[in-house]
Structures are given as structure tokens and as C-alpha cells.
Design an enzyme around this catalytic site. Structure first.
Site, PDB file in Angstrom:
ATOM      1  N   LYS A   1      43.957  48.185  -3.145  1.00 23.85           N
ATOM      2  CA  LYS A   1      43.508  46.899  -3.705  1.00 23.85           C
ATOM      3  C   LYS A   1      44.394  45.787  -3.149  1.00 23.85           C
ATOM      4  O   LYS A   1      43.923  44.709  -2.793  1.00 23.85           O
ATOM      5  CB  LYS A   1      43.563  46.948  -5.240  1.00 23.85           C
ATOM      6  CG  LYS A   1      42.955  45.744  -5.929  1.00 23.85           C
ATOM      7  CD  LYS A   1      43.916  44.578  -6.117  1.00 23.85           C
ATOM      8  CE  LYS A   1      43.243  43.405  -6.829  1.00 23.85           C
ATOM      9  NZ  LYS A   1      44.122  42.225  -6.880  1.00 23.85           N
TER      10      LYS A   1
ATOM     11  N   GLU B   1      42.914  34.678  -6.830  1.00 22.18           N
ATOM     12  CA  GLU B   1      44.137  35.264  -7.391  1.00 22.18           C
ATOM     13  C   GLU B   1      45.385  34.566  -6.855  1.00 22.18           C
ATOM     14  O   GLU B   1      45.552  34.415  -5.642  1.00 22.18           O
ATOM     15  CB  GLU B   1      44.188  36.760  -7.052  1.00 22.18           C
ATOM     16  CG  GLU B   1      45.355  37.457  -7.731  1.00 22.18           C
ATOM     17  CD  GLU B   1      45.381  38.973  -7.473  1.00 22.18           C
ATOM     18  OE1 GLU B   1      44.417  39.514  -6.928  1.00 22.18           O
ATOM     19  OE2 GLU B   1      46.403  39.587  -7.830  1.00 22.18           O
TER      20      GLU B   1
ATOM     21  N   ASP C   1      30.053  40.076   4.783  1.00 26.57           N
ATOM     22  CA  ASP C   1      29.592  40.860   3.634  1.00 26.57           C
ATOM     23  C   ASP C   1      30.776  41.644   3.057  1.00 26.57           C
ATOM     24  O   ASP C   1      31.158  42.694   3.580  1.00 26.57           O
ATOM     25  CB  ASP C   1      28.473  41.794   4.114  1.00 26.57           C
ATOM     26  CG  ASP C   1      27.860  42.610   3.005  1.00 26.57           C
ATOM     27  OD1 ASP C   1      28.525  42.832   1.973  1.00 26.57           O
ATOM     28  OD2 ASP C   1      26.707  43.053   3.174  1.00 26.57           O
TER      29      ASP C   1
ATOM     30  N   HIS D   1      54.279  36.402  -9.177  1.00 31.56           N
ATOM     31  CA  HIS D   1      53.007  36.027  -9.788  1.00 31.56           C
ATOM     32  C   HIS D   1      53.167  34.940 -10.837  1.00 31.56           C
ATOM     33  O   HIS D   1      52.219  34.242 -11.162  1.00 31.56           O
ATOM     34  CB  HIS D   1      52.393  37.243 -10.502  1.00 31.56           C
ATOM     35  CG  HIS D   1      51.488  38.055  -9.644  1.00 31.56           C
ATOM     36  ND1 HIS D   1      51.958  38.985  -8.757  1.00 31.56           N
ATOM     37  CD2 HIS D   1      50.142  38.089  -9.524  1.00 31.56           C
ATOM     38  CE1 HIS D   1      50.947  39.556  -8.143  1.00 31.56           C
ATOM     39  NE2 HIS D   1      49.825  39.033  -8.587  1.00 31.56           N
TER      40      HIS D   1
HETATM   41  P1  NAD Z   1      21.116  39.387  11.875  1.00 31.06           P
HETATM   42  O1  NAD Z   1      19.979  40.320  12.058  1.00 31.06           O
HETATM   43  O2  NAD Z   1      20.895  38.143  11.122  1.00 31.06           O
HETATM   44  O3  NAD Z   1      21.729  39.014  13.303  1.00 31.06           O
HETATM   45  C1  NAD Z   1      22.013  39.950  14.275  1.00 31.06           C
HETATM   46  C2  NAD Z   1      21.170  39.686  15.494  1.00 31.06           C
HETATM   47  O4  NAD Z   1      21.636  38.535  16.186  1.00 31.06           O
HETATM   48  C3  NAD Z   1      21.266  40.796  16.526  1.00 31.06           C
HETATM   49  O5  NAD Z   1      20.407  41.838  16.165  1.00 31.06           O
HETATM   50  C4  NAD Z   1      20.865  40.095  17.815  1.00 31.06           C
HETATM   51  O6  NAD Z   1      19.476  40.108  17.976  1.00 31.06           O
HETATM   52  C5  NAD Z   1      21.278  38.638  17.586  1.00 31.06           C
HETATM   53  N1  NAD Z   1      22.452  38.208  18.373  1.00 31.06           N
HETATM   54  C6  NAD Z   1      22.616  36.998  18.949  1.00 31.06           C
HETATM   55  N2  NAD Z   1      23.783  36.911  19.578  1.00 31.06           N
HETATM   56  C7  NAD Z   1      24.422  38.080  19.420  1.00 31.06           C
HETATM   57  C8  NAD Z   1      25.700  38.592  19.819  1.00 31.06           C
HETATM   58  N3  NAD Z   1      26.563  37.871  20.553  1.00 31.06           N
HETATM   59  N4  NAD Z   1      26.043  39.830  19.444  1.00 31.06           N
HETATM   60  C9  NAD Z   1      25.215  40.576  18.696  1.00 31.06           C
HETATM   61  N5  NAD Z   1      23.976  40.151  18.287  1.00 31.06           N
HETATM   62  C10 NAD Z   1      23.587  38.911  18.644  1.00 31.06           C
HETATM   63  O7  NAD Z   1      22.359  40.077  11.169  1.00 31.06           O
HETATM   64  P2  NAD Z   1      22.959  41.540  11.181  1.00 31.06           P
HETATM   65  O8  NAD Z   1      24.363  41.406  11.683  1.00 31.06           O
HETATM   66  O9  NAD Z   1      22.074  42.540  11.827  1.00 31.06           O
HETATM   67  O10 NAD Z   1      22.998  41.870   9.605  1.00 31.06           O
HETATM   68  C11 NAD Z   1      23.987  41.331   8.771  1.00 31.06           C
HETATM   69  C12 NAD Z   1      23.440  41.041   7.395  1.00 31.06           C
HETATM   70  O11 NAD Z   1      22.828  42.206   6.863  1.00 31.06           O
HETATM   71  C13 NAD Z   1      24.500  40.661   6.433  1.00 31.06           C
HETATM   72  O12 NAD Z   1      24.089  39.496   5.763  1.00 31.06           O
HETATM   73  C14 NAD Z   1      24.546  41.829   5.440  1.00 31.06           C
HETATM   74  O13 NAD Z   1      24.920  41.376   4.162  1.00 31.06           O
HETATM   75  C15 NAD Z   1      23.138  42.318   5.463  1.00 31.06           C
HETATM   76  N6  NAD Z   1      22.869  43.699   5.053  1.00 31.06           N
HETATM   77  C16 NAD Z   1      23.865  44.593   4.767  1.00 31.06           C
HETATM   78  C17 NAD Z   1      23.543  45.887   4.373  1.00 31.06           C
HETATM   79  C18 NAD Z   1      24.660  46.876   4.115  1.00 31.06           C
HETATM   80  O14 NAD Z   1      25.827  46.583   4.389  1.00 31.06           O
HETATM   81  N7  NAD Z   1      24.388  48.061   3.564  1.00 31.06           N
HETATM   82  C19 NAD Z   1      22.209  46.277   4.302  1.00 31.06           C
HETATM   83  C20 NAD Z   1      21.218  45.361   4.623  1.00 31.06           C
HETATM   84  C21 NAD Z   1      21.548  44.058   4.995  1.00 31.06           C
END
Ligand code: NAD
Length: 425
Positions: free
Chosen positions: A262, A83, A278, A376
Site C-alpha cells: 500500500k 493523503e 486507469d 503524518h
Molecule cells: P484506446 O482504444 O482509446 O486507444 C488506443 C488506440 O490508439 C490504439 O489501439 C491505436 O489504434 C491508437 N494509437 C494511436 N497512437 C498510438 C500509439 N503511439 N501507440 C499505441 N496506440 C496508438 O485505448 P486503450 O489504450 O486501448 O484502452 C484504454 C482504456 O480502456 C482505459 O480507459 C481503460 O480504463 C479501459 N479499459 C480497461 C479495462 C481493464 O483494465 N480491465 C477493460 C476495458 C477497458
């Protein structure tokens, strides 16, 4: 034969095979097909690891916002957005807020909530107490699932149990509260919730269905404030009352609040996207938080201090990560994190909150003075010129004429384009 969207084995095909199947299905020309199957930055191999059935990548402009100062630190903020005016608006807001030292932020710990839904329980309040009696066991079970998170200082901190009335009777909903440090945390907390679920069934004699995080991440909030000196707001201090009136309108009226918020997400979502986070999760969290009083309200607040300066503030959930998700694998997201000069997800969330408040300031200032369209129009006029068929130098000429006439329409652009071409013949 009739067309069918059932393409057997689509997920097993190579990218080239998928594109061939699509070309046949959608009657694509060679020129159109050539837009697919390539990537300027991401790399097709990375794209294939991120989502299913990849056929290409999709680009957005990346604009650089100057004038941002957050907690005394000068930063340049890249925004990925389609945008026009969003980048310019934030740069303008930065000029105004610099009169008060920029943006100042704080945040809660990065606590995410996962919910475990238990149903068919005869004594839901007794069951709630039983679950709470096992708090330490639940926390230990959760933390066993993610030793890496625990090593980085995160992990499950607490639990809550709610009995909620639903159309299917009472449900016992357990929340685990997990410090996810630099991760957004969805996968982390979902894994924990799944591990805990069978124990909840045992303790309650109920049936567990859902085990999933809540995007209403109201324990993971970022806060921001700014001050605009009354003589630093164009066209003059009289616009301050207009801004406060505009905020009060949004806070009282969901129709206005939706557009107001928005505008805030105009800044937030492009930074969430640019850092590989996300954006659906952030949008859902922000809008749910805006409704937490039972009415959908303005996310930010504007008031006047004792000297008549404008003071803005905002608090909202911003579950953003630097590890996990796409952030750590998308080369552009990694670069943008470096440009922002941040080390923690909390810093990222706070900058994102500042970007949202700045967008709100710029939009409300424009609405309360000259209106939103003037800002705009110049980029919009260029888009309209392109839509009318203008190419190269013609775009600027047609857009300029459209803007000066104040009639930014494709029909008019076509007429002007013809005149420009005749003149150049
Ligand atoms: P992930 O599981 O890929 O990574 C997180 C992991 O990284 C942690 O559990 C930990 O084991 C490790 N880690 C390493 N260094 C770390 C640090 N400094 N701090 C914290 N953890 C560290 O990702 P995630 O963050 O658990 O999940 C994010 C993804 O899940 C996004 O892609 C999202 O789109 C997706 N997701 C979203 C939903 C929702 O929003 N409803 C539902 C399901 C999945």
C-alpha cells in the site's frame, strides 16, 4: 411516496436536470447543490464524454515532488492524492537516493495479454495444438483490427494456449500477446480477442465465453533500482538493517506485505491518477504480481552492498498509456505529461516505478527509526483542527498546539479552539 433510486431517463437528462432530481432525492440545500455541476479544469462537456450520468467533477490536491532524478534526468513529479505526507515522503526519498545518483530504470516491451476462454471441449489438449497451428492466422487477424497500432510499431506478437483445470472442468485459454506501444491497450486487445473468438470456436468445436485483457500484465513490467549511500540516510547507517528487516518481514508475511505494498501504491496511484490512467488496472496488476509465487509478498526488495550502502529494487507490471483512455483528453493529465517531459508510455511507467520505490524507501526508513506518525502529524493536526471547526488563522494555532501536546484528537481540538477564540475576543 417512498423514495426510489429508479430515475427514468437519467442518462438522457441534462446535467442541470440530473442535479435537480438528485437535490429532491437527497434533500440537498442550495449551498450543497452549488458544489455540483461545475468543473475548474476538466470542463463539463469533457466530463460528459468520459462517463455516464455526470453531475459534477471531483477534485484532489495536486502536489509537486522535487528531488527526483531518473536515469540522470532531473524531473518534478506532480501527484494527485488526498493523503498527507505522500508528497513530502517522496521528496525525502529523492534526497536520500540522490547520494547514489537517483533512480535507474528499464522495462520490457509494452506487451499486453488478452484471454479467450473456450469451454465444453472434449479433447482440450488436442484443441490447444489446433489453436497453436493457427498462430500466424491469429496474429494476422488480430493486427487487421488495429492498423493504427501496427503503424506505430505495435501489434500482436505471439500467442500462448493454456489448458486450465476449473470447477467447471477443463478450459482452453488462448492468450494473445500484443505490443500496445503508447496505449494502455485494453480496448485495443479486447477488440482483437473478440475478432479471434469465432475462429477458436470453429477450430476447437468449443464454446467461447470471455474475451478480455488480463490486468496481470506480467509481460509489461517496469524495473527500477536505487542506491542510498550509508552516510546519506537519517538518522544514521544503523537504520539500514532496520529497513532490510522491515522488507524481510513484509516479504514473509502477507499481513505486513499488504501495508508495505500500500505504501508503494501511495506513490504509484497518485501518478497514475494524475496522468489520467486507469488506477484500478494498475492496482490489480501490482497486487496480482505480488502474489505470483503463490504467496502475497513485498513488491520491492532491499539489500546492502559490499560497502554497506542500501540498495533497493523493484519490478512490477505498469500498463500505462499516453494515448487512449483519459490521458489524451483530460487537460490536466496532458499538462502533467508535459511537466514530466516524457514522450513514451514506457518512460511514464518507469518514472512511476521510481515513485513507488521512493515511497517504499521513505516509509520503511520512517518505520525503522522514529515511526510513521511524526511525519503524518502536522498535516493531520490541521485536518483535525478543521474538523473541530477552526477557520483561517485558527487552523494553524490549533494544529500547532495539538502537535506539541502529541494529542491529535477532535475533542482536544475543540477545547483548544475555544481557548483560542476566548483569547482573541
Ligand atoms: P484506446 O482504444 O482509446 O486507444 C488506443 C488506440 O490508439 C490504439 O489501439 C491505436 O489504434 C491508437 N494509437 C494511436 N497512437 C498510438 C500509439 N503511439 N501507440 C499505441 N496506440 C496508438 O485505448 P486503450 O489504450 O486501448 O484502452 C484504454 C482504456 O480502456 C482505459 O480507459 C481503460 O480504463 C479501459 N479499459 C480497461 C479495462 C481493464 O483494465 N480491465 C477493460 C476495458 C477497458
Amino acid at each position: 411516496m417512498d423514495k426510489t433510486s429508479r430515475i427514468p431517463g437519467l442518462h438522457k437528462m441534462s446535467i442541470a436536470e440530473r442535479i435537480t432530481a438528485l437535490k429532491d432525492f437527497a434533500d440537498l440545500t442550495d449551498e450543497e447543490t452549488a458544489l455540483l455541476g461545475k468543473s475548474s479544469v476538466l470542463g463539463m462537456d469533457v466530463a460528459e464524454r468520459m462517463i455516464e450520468n455526470v453531475i459534477g467533477t471531483f477534485e484532489l490536491p495536486l502536489g509537486l515532488v522535487p528531488n527526483m532524478k531518473v536515469n540522470g534526468r532531473e524531473i518534478l513529479v506532480p501527484l494527485a492524492v488526498e493523503e498527507s505526507s505522500v508528497v513530502a515522503a517522496l521528496a525525502n526519498a529523492g534526497k536520500m537516493t540522490s547520494s547514489g545518483g537517483g533512480y535507474f530504470t528499464s522495462s520490457s516491451d509494452p506487451i499486453m495479454i488478452a484471454q479467450i476462454q473456450a469451454v465444453d471441449i472434449a479433447d482440450p489438449f488436442g484443441a490447444k495444438m489446433k489453436i497453436l497451428e493457427h498462430k500466424e492466422k491469429i496474429i494476422a487477424l488480430a493486427n487487421e483490427q488495429d492498423p493504427i497500432l501496427v503503424k506505430f510499431g505495435g501489434g500482436c506478437r505471439d500467442i500462448e494456449v493454456r489448458v486450465i483445470d476449473t470447477r467447471k472442468g477443463p478450459m482452453v485459454v488462448t492468450h494473445i500477446l500484443v505490443d500496445t506501444r503508447d496505449a494502455m491497450g485494453a480496448n485495443a486487445v479486447n477488440t482483437m480477442a473478440e475478432a479471434i473468438a469465432p475462429h477458436i470456436e470453429n477450430w476447437t468445436n468449443g464454446k467461447v465465453f470471455l474475451r478480455i485483457l488480463s490486468n496481470l500484465a506480467d509481460r509489461r513490467v517496469a524495473r527500477v533500482r536505487c542506491l542510498v549511500k550509508k552516510d546519506a540516510i537519517p538518522p544514521g547507517p544503523e537504520v539500514i538493517d532496520g529497513i532490510i528487516n522491515a522488507w524481510a518481514f513484509a516479504d514473509a508475511d502477507p499481513y505486513r506485505a499488504a501495508t508495505n505494498n500500500k505504501g508503494i501504491m501511495n506513490g504509484i496511484s497518485p501518478l497514475v491518477i494524475a496522468t489520467g490512467n486507469d488506477f484500478r488496472a494498475i492496482e490489480a496488476g501490482a497486487h496480482a504480481y505480488a502474489s505470483r509465487t503463490g504467496q502475497y509478498r513485498a513488491l520491492a526488495r532491499w539489500e546492502k552492498d559490499a560497502e554497506g550502502n542500501l540498495v533497493g529494487s523493484m519490478e512490477l507490471p505498469l500498463a500505462m498509456g499516453l494515448v487512449g483512455g483519459a490521458t489524451a483528453i483530460h487537460p490536466m493529465a496532458k499538462l502533467i505529461v508535459k511537466i514530466l517531459g516524457i514522450d513514451t508510455a514506457t518512460e511514464l511507467s518507469e518514472i512511476t516505478a521510481a515513485v513507488g520505490l521512493g515511497q517504499n524507501l521513505a516509509a520503511l526508513r520512517a518505520l525503522a527509526s522514529e515511526g510513521i506518525q511524526r511525519g503524518h502529524m502536522s498535516l493531520h493536526a490541521k485536518n483535525i483542527a478543521v474538523m473541530a471547526g477552526a477557520k483561517g488563522e485558527e487552523i494553524e494555532l490549533v494544529a500547532h498546539q495539538l502537535s506539541s501536546e502529541g494529542k491529535v484528537r477532535v475533542d482536544r481540538a475543540k477545547v483548544i479552539l475555544e481557548q483560542v477564540r476566548k483569547k482573541n475576543c
